[in-house]
Scaffold this motif. Structure first.
Motif, PDB file in Angstrom:
ATOM      1  N   GLN A 110       0.832  -1.206   0.000  1.00  0.00           N
ATOM      2  CA  GLN A 110       0.000   0.000   0.000  1.00  0.00           C
ATOM      3  C   GLN A 110       0.868   1.258   0.000  1.00  0.00           C
ATOM      4  N   MET A 111       1.865   1.287   0.874  1.00  0.00           N
ATOM      5  CA  MET A 111       2.674   2.490   1.045  1.00  0.00           C
ATOM      6  C   MET A 111       3.607   2.733  -0.136  1.00  0.00           C
ATOM      7  N   PHE A 112       4.187   1.650  -0.663  1.00  0.00           N
ATOM      8  CA  PHE A 112       5.249   1.824  -1.660  1.00  0.00           C
ATOM      9  C   PHE A 112       4.835   1.435  -3.076  1.00  0.00           C
ATOM     10  N   PRO A 131      14.203   2.477  -3.897  1.00  0.00           N
ATOM     11  CA  PRO A 131      15.515   3.111  -3.815  1.00  0.00           C
ATOM     12  C   PRO A 131      15.575   4.358  -2.919  1.00  0.00           C
ATOM     13  N   ALA A 132      14.511   5.157  -2.876  1.00  0.00           N
ATOM     14  CA  ALA A 132      14.545   6.376  -2.063  1.00  0.00           C
ATOM     15  C   ALA A 132      14.673   6.049  -0.578  1.00  0.00           C
ATOM     16  N   SER A 152      13.193   7.516  16.343  1.00  0.00           N
ATOM     17  CA  SER A 152      12.905   8.913  16.001  1.00  0.00           C
ATOM     18  C   SER A 152      13.121   9.179  14.514  1.00  0.00           C
ATOM     19  N   LEU A 153      14.217   8.668  13.968  1.00  0.00           N
ATOM     20  CA  LEU A 153      14.500   8.850  12.545  1.00  0.00           C
ATOM     21  C   LEU A 153      13.421   8.196  11.679  1.00  0.00           C
ATOM     22  N   PHE A 154      13.082   6.965  12.012  1.00  0.00           N
ATOM     23  CA  PHE A 154      12.067   6.260  11.230  1.00  0.00           C
ATOM     24  C   PHE A 154      10.690   6.912  11.391  1.00  0.00           C
ATOM     25  N   ASP A 155      10.333   7.309  12.602  1.00  0.00           N
ATOM     26  CA  ASP A 155       9.038   7.957  12.816  1.00  0.00           C
ATOM     27  C   ASP A 155       8.890   9.187  11.922  1.00  0.00           C
ATOM     28  N   ARG A 156       9.881  10.052  11.931  1.00  0.00           N
ATOM     29  CA  ARG A 156       9.813  11.277  11.123  1.00  0.00           C
ATOM     30  C   ARG A 156       9.728  10.945   9.634  1.00  0.00           C
ATOM     31  N   ILE A 159       6.183   9.250   8.815  1.00  0.00           N
ATOM     32  CA  ILE A 159       5.074  10.215   8.950  1.00  0.00           C
ATOM     33  C   ILE A 159       5.065  11.163   7.752  1.00  0.00           C
ATOM     34  N   ASP A 160       6.242  11.670   7.382  1.00  0.00           N
ATOM     35  CA  ASP A 160       6.334  12.541   6.200  1.00  0.00           C
ATOM     36  C   ASP A 160       5.963  11.780   4.930  1.00  0.00           C
ATOM     37  N   PHE A 161       6.421  10.543   4.841  1.00  0.00           N
ATOM     38  CA  PHE A 161       6.157   9.734   3.649  1.00  0.00           C
ATOM     39  C   PHE A 161       4.661   9.491   3.481  1.00  0.00           C
ATOM     40  N   LEU A 162       3.976   9.152   4.571  1.00  0.00           N
ATOM     41  CA  LEU A 162       2.548   8.819   4.505  1.00  0.00           C
ATOM     42  C   LEU A 162       1.683  10.002   4.081  1.00  0.00           C
TER      43      LEU A 162
END
Length: 270
Positions: A110-112, A131-132, A152-156, A159-162
């Motif tokens: 769904q996401m990618f 790749p991104a 923290s890195l993954f959360d940010r 969240i931005d990606f979604l």
């Protein structure tokens, strides 16, 4: 997005073998930000607390999910592990520090916008699939990061990606998924999954969003619910619930071993 929230509510995939891992090997799961929990089941870390005497073989049981993972000492090499219909064994070195992201069923495609069937029962380099995200991992992670910093890195990032993702909220697919999860995987595909979609369409949707057939996914869900129940050998013998959908006890033991790597007796340590 009610259907997405229901997956989280109905399904908690587990990896129990880590509790039986070698001394000085630690595994921990930690929750993503609340805004991500309908999509990402957990972040995880598998690492050695000191150098082992010999290389380590890590067994992953079938859990119905798709994971991305990488060695924190070498984040330029990241991978995605597709839906697996049997257990997988990874030969590791005698020192390691792996980080992973476990996506709830259907959420990685769904996401990618990738076809889960293209990497089922194997792993691929993340760079060849998304790749991104592989580039983000390569440029933002290193072995000095704590679990809190990783989260923290993954959360940010997610969240931005979604914010830019448009989900395909197919009620027929998620209706079938909900029926499977509510019935703990013990369903008759031909008769129980009447959600207004033809068997052919349902096969196509499950192949794309899960990575395998409805029947195989149901087997994994049934297996995962047995793991969560942690039955004793006596209850395995006496409780018919554990054998729903199996021809007999021998069939149950064979399928369990295929998904876990050992027999139920050994798995539950009794």
């Amino acid at each position: 997005m009610r259907e997405f929230a229901e997956i989280r509510k109905l399904y908690s995939p587990i990896q129990p073998t880590v509790k039986q891992s070698a001394k000085h090997v630690n595994y921990v799961e930690f929750l993503p930000d609340l805004r991500l929990q309908n999509y990402i089941y957990c972040y995880w870390q598998l690492q050695t607390s000191q150098t082992l005497d010999e290389p380590f073989h890590y067994r992953v049981v079938a859990d119905g999910c798709i994971d991305m993972f990488f060695e924190l000492t070498d984040p330029a090499d990241s991978y995605v592990m597709g839906f697996c219909k049997k257990y997988t064994e990874f030969p590791l070195e005698n020192t390691f520090n792996y980080i992973g992201v476990r996506f709830l069923p259907t959420m990685f495609p769904q996401m990618f916008r990738v076809n889960a069937a293209e990497f089922s029962n194997r792993y691929e380099t993340l760079e060849s699939v998304i790749p991104a995200t592989a580039k983000f991992i390569a440029t933002h992670f290193d072995n000095g990061l704590s679990a809190t910093a990783v989260k923290s890195l993954f959360d940010r990032y997610f969240i931005d990606f979604l914010a830019d993702v448009e989900f395909d909220n197919d009620h027929r697919l998620y209706g079938a998924l909900s029926l499977i999860l509510k019935n703990y995987g013990a369903v008759q595909v031909e008769t129980d999954l009447d959600t207004g979609i033809s068997p052919r369409q349902l096969r196509r949707l499950f192949a794309y969003y899960i990575g395998d057939s409805v029947k195989t996914f149901s087997k994994v869900v049934r297996f995962q619910n047995i793991l969560r129940a942690k039955p004793s050998q006596q209850s395995l013998r006496e409780n018919k619930l554990f054998f729903d959908g199996y021809y007999d006890q021998a069939h149950f033991i064979k399928e369990f071993k295929n998904l876990y790597g050992v027999t139920p007796g050994r798995a539950f340590g009794r």
